[in-house]
Design an enzyme around this catalytic site. Structure first.
Site, PDB file in Angstrom:
ATOM      1  N   TYR A 146       3.984  40.119 -16.592  1.00  0.00           N
ATOM      2  CA  TYR A 146       4.079  41.198 -17.566  1.00  0.00           C
ATOM      3  C   TYR A 146       3.799  42.563 -16.947  1.00  0.00           C
ATOM      4  O   TYR A 146       4.183  43.594 -17.511  1.00  0.00           O
ATOM      5  CB  TYR A 146       3.096  40.959 -18.729  1.00  0.00           C
ATOM      6  CG  TYR A 146       3.420  39.756 -19.580  1.00  0.00           C
ATOM      7  CD1 TYR A 146       4.678  39.158 -19.548  1.00  0.00           C
ATOM      8  CD2 TYR A 146       2.463  39.205 -20.411  1.00  0.00           C
ATOM      9  CE1 TYR A 146       4.962  38.054 -20.325  1.00  0.00           C
ATOM     10  CE2 TYR A 146       2.744  38.090 -21.196  1.00  0.00           C
ATOM     11  CZ  TYR A 146       3.995  37.525 -21.143  1.00  0.00           C
ATOM     12  OH  TYR A 146       4.281  36.426 -21.919  1.00  0.00           O
ATOM     13  N   LYS A 197       2.048  26.488 -11.663  1.00  0.00           N
ATOM     14  CA  LYS A 197       3.338  25.870 -11.312  1.00  0.00           C
ATOM     15  C   LYS A 197       3.465  25.889  -9.786  1.00  0.00           C
ATOM     16  O   LYS A 197       4.447  26.378  -9.220  1.00  0.00           O
ATOM     17  CB  LYS A 197       4.484  26.631 -11.993  1.00  0.00           C
ATOM     18  CG  LYS A 197       5.828  25.899 -11.976  1.00  0.00           C
ATOM     19  CD  LYS A 197       5.816  24.578 -12.696  1.00  0.00           C
ATOM     20  CE  LYS A 197       7.224  23.953 -12.693  1.00  0.00           C
ATOM     21  NZ  LYS A 197       7.189  22.555 -13.155  1.00  0.00           N
ATOM     22  N   ASP A 229       4.220  22.616 -17.260  1.00  0.00           N
ATOM     23  CA  ASP A 229       5.058  21.791 -18.127  1.00  0.00           C
ATOM     24  C   ASP A 229       4.312  20.537 -18.581  1.00  0.00           C
ATOM     25  O   ASP A 229       4.393  20.136 -19.748  1.00  0.00           O
ATOM     26  CB  ASP A 229       6.381  21.435 -17.444  1.00  0.00           C
ATOM     27  CG  ASP A 229       6.218  21.022 -15.986  1.00  0.00           C
ATOM     28  OD1 ASP A 229       5.101  21.138 -15.443  1.00  0.00           O
ATOM     29  OD2 ASP A 229       7.210  20.592 -15.376  1.00  0.00           O
ATOM     30  N   ASP A 253      -0.001  32.883 -22.457  1.00  0.00           N
ATOM     31  CA  ASP A 253       0.612  33.383 -23.676  1.00  0.00           C
ATOM     32  C   ASP A 253       1.245  32.230 -24.456  1.00  0.00           C
ATOM     33  O   ASP A 253       1.083  32.104 -25.681  1.00  0.00           O
ATOM     34  CB  ASP A 253       1.666  34.430 -23.309  1.00  0.00           C
ATOM     35  CG  ASP A 253       2.114  35.263 -24.483  1.00  0.00           C
ATOM     36  OD1 ASP A 253       1.648  35.019 -25.621  1.00  0.00           O
ATOM     37  OD2 ASP A 253       2.944  36.171 -24.282  1.00  0.00           O
ATOM     38  N   ASP A 257      -0.744  29.764 -27.854  1.00  0.00           N
ATOM     39  CA  ASP A 257      -0.125  29.655 -29.177  1.00  0.00           C
ATOM     40  C   ASP A 257       0.158  28.196 -29.521  1.00  0.00           C
ATOM     41  O   ASP A 257       0.013  27.771 -30.679  1.00  0.00           O
ATOM     42  CB  ASP A 257       1.165  30.469 -29.239  1.00  0.00           C
ATOM     43  CG  ASP A 257       0.903  31.933 -29.550  1.00  0.00           C
ATOM     44  OD1 ASP A 257      -0.270  32.325 -29.627  1.00  0.00           O
ATOM     45  OD2 ASP A 257       1.876  32.695 -29.697  1.00  0.00           O
TER      46      ASP A 257
END
Length: 364
Positions: A146, A197, A229, A253, A257
């Site tokens: 970001y 990852k 994942d 992020d 959620d």
């Protein structure tokens, strides 16, 4: 009963949508517990998000940021509305959140995910999967994709447009967020799962290397690593395996959620964003829900519990925080529900009445 005679300066940012409704409830609860516990809150109000843009042309006016910087903590509700979606990106309400994080040096986002016994049936997952969930997602806030450079939409020599974002982390950025997570794990069940990852991304390979190095300073914390994942799958398959989850900005992020919905409603969960020093920002995980704004349908519990986190992490008022949390659980135990967590046999109430029930329970 008084534990402190201190007065705390808190910046209240109502923002957009349901923000003013839920913040009103949260402030009333904080004022009530402060009175009982013998400390005081000095409120100062600022504009943020879409309403700030309408009044000043800026979603985070300089005076709001300055007010926040001069506070003991920031109590934020929500920003955003569909009507601002056509604004230039730098003028959209959500940019205020990035500005607050940068301006206050907030690099650690803490999202507790705890299923309350009264709400087990509200989750879409089976009881045996979710009953007893109590985990914390620690997300790095100011680095990663970001904020990495270069970024933007560029046109090459052939006239073809190309979108670019850069995922980047320095050793120092990884080390400081890792220490926040390890410190939290020591105060919980001494288990930390770092999510990355590393099988594909070099930035994740550095992340894993540094988290492993920091772990040597915390020999009592059990460290594991998981690819993002697999972590997404495991959160749904068997979430009770997790205690503290540490991850970067993008993965955090998404996973936070996902984890929020384990409890049945994103309207139940608070969050804290903290820096090395200075004021933290406390806000509900959910958004501004402009479709129900002004209809007294919002669930104020995440806002109330964000206030409890503020008392615990920024104001050193842990007993007051626990009192609020117990009051919320007691009201739910009596069967009162807002629409997002309503089920058959419960009593449906609105935002304001939920606040009144919590205040009444605090008085008991």
């Amino acid at each position: 009963m008084a534990t402190s005679a201190r007065t705390y300066r808190i910046t209240a940012l109502a923002g957009d949508g349901i923000g003013p409704e839920i913040l009103r409830v949260g402030r009333a609860v904080l004022d009530a517990v402060a009175k009982q516990r013998g400390f005081a809150i000095q409120w100062q109000e600022g504009l943020v998000g879409g309403i700030a843009y309408e009044h000043t042309g800026d979603p985070l006016p300089p005076e709001t940021l300055k007010m926040a910087q001069d506070s003991d903590a920031v109590y934020l509700a929500a920003v955003g509305d569909f009507k601002y979606d056509t604004l230039p990106r730098e003028k959209r309400p959500e940019r205020a959140l990035l500005g607050l994080r940068a301006g206050l040096g907030l690099f650690a986002n803490l999202r507790p995910v705890k299923i309350l016994p009264q709400l087990v049936e509200s989750s879409s997952l089976k009881r045996e999967v979710i009953e007893g969930i109590d985990l914390m997602v620690v997300r790095e806030l100011t680095g990663g994709i970001y904020f990495g450079q270069p970024k933007g939409i560029f046109t090459d020599a052939e006239g073809s447009r190309r979108g670019v974002n850069t995922m980047v982390y320095s050793e120092a950025e990884v080390d400081r967020i890792a220490r926040v997570a390890f410190d939290l794990a020591q105060k919980r069940r001494c288990k930390l799962c770092s999510v990355d990852k590393a099988n594909v991304l070099e930035v994740s390979q550095l992340w894993r290397e540094r988290v492993t190095a920091v772990a040597t300073d915390y020999p009592n914390v059990e460290l594991s690593h998981m690819y993002v994942d697999n972590a997404a799958m495991q959160l749904v398959r068997w979430p009770k395996q997790f205690d503290v989850i540490l991850t970067g900005n993008l993965f955090g992020d998404i996973l936070s959620d996902e984890a929020a919905m384990l409890t049945g409603s994103i309207g139940m969960l608070p969050s804290a964003s903290l820096g090395a020093s200075g004021p933290g920002v406390y806000e509900p995980v959910h958004g501004s829900a402009p479709d129900i704004a002004g209809q007294d349908k919002a669930n104020p519990i995440a806002q109330v519990l964000s206030g409890a986190m503020m008392l615990r992490y920024s104001l050193d008022q842990s007993e007051a925080a626990a009192q609020i949390e117990q009051a919320v659980e007691a009201v739910l135990a009596q069967g009162y529900r807002t629409g997002d967590i309503f089920s058959e046999g419960m009593t449906l109430i609105g935002c304001q009445e939920m606040g009144e029930k919590i205040l009444a329970m605090l008085e008991r």
